[in-house]
Design an enzyme around this catalytic site. Structure first.
Site, PDB file in Angstrom:
ATOM      1  N   CYS A   8      -2.166  -3.417   2.287  1.00 37.03           N
ATOM      2  CA  CYS A   8      -3.239  -2.636   1.475  1.00 37.03           C
ATOM      3  C   CYS A   8      -2.256  -1.453   0.613  1.00 37.03           C
ATOM      4  CB  CYS A   8      -4.001  -1.813   2.271  1.00 37.03           C
ATOM      5  SG  CYS A   8      -2.927  -0.768   3.376  1.00 37.03           S
ATOM      6  N   ASN A   9      -3.026  -0.756  -0.173  1.00 36.08           N
ATOM      7  CA  ASN A   9      -2.518   0.122  -0.960  1.00 36.08           C
ATOM      8  C   ASN A   9      -1.881   1.403  -0.024  1.00 36.08           C
ATOM      9  OD1 ASN A   9      -2.607  -0.612  -3.637  1.00 36.08           O
ATOM     10  ND2 ASN A   9      -4.811   0.307  -3.787  1.00 36.08           N
TER      11      ASN A   9
END
Length: 101
Positions: A8-9
């Site tokens: 994910c970020n």
């Protein structure tokens, strides 16, 4: 043991998805390791996991990551946006295990 990595970020939501996936695996007696890391660490973990799941917010990286993963025979998939948003760890785990065969 199957090893799944969510990318994910940086998100808090991804760690919640991991927790729900782990709870589902434990309840079903499935031997699996599930972790989450930032997308920038993808290549660091390439040889340590069997499959890589991208959070929907970084789905645009799928082609780039899959091209790299092809070199070592690994698979990159995007988590279904609805399942991710509703934190359906049991469904995400079931779908992932199907993909892994």
């Amino acid at each position: 043991m199957k090893k799944i990595l969510l990318l994910c970020n940086a998100g808090m939501s991804t760690s919640m998805v991991v927790k729900k996936m782990e709870e589902s695996a434990q309840a079903k007696g499935i031997d699996v390791e599930i972790q989450a890391y930032g997308a920038e660490t993808f290549q660091d973990h390439l040889n340590s996991y069997d499959i890589f799941l991208l959070g929907p917010q970084i789905r645009f990286k799928k082609a780039e990551f899959q091209a790299i993963a092809n070199g070592v025979g690994k698979r990159v998939e995007v988590i279904d946006m609805m399942d991710y948003g509703m934190i359906k760890g049991d469904k995400i785990l079931a779908d992932t295990l199907k993909l892994m065969g």
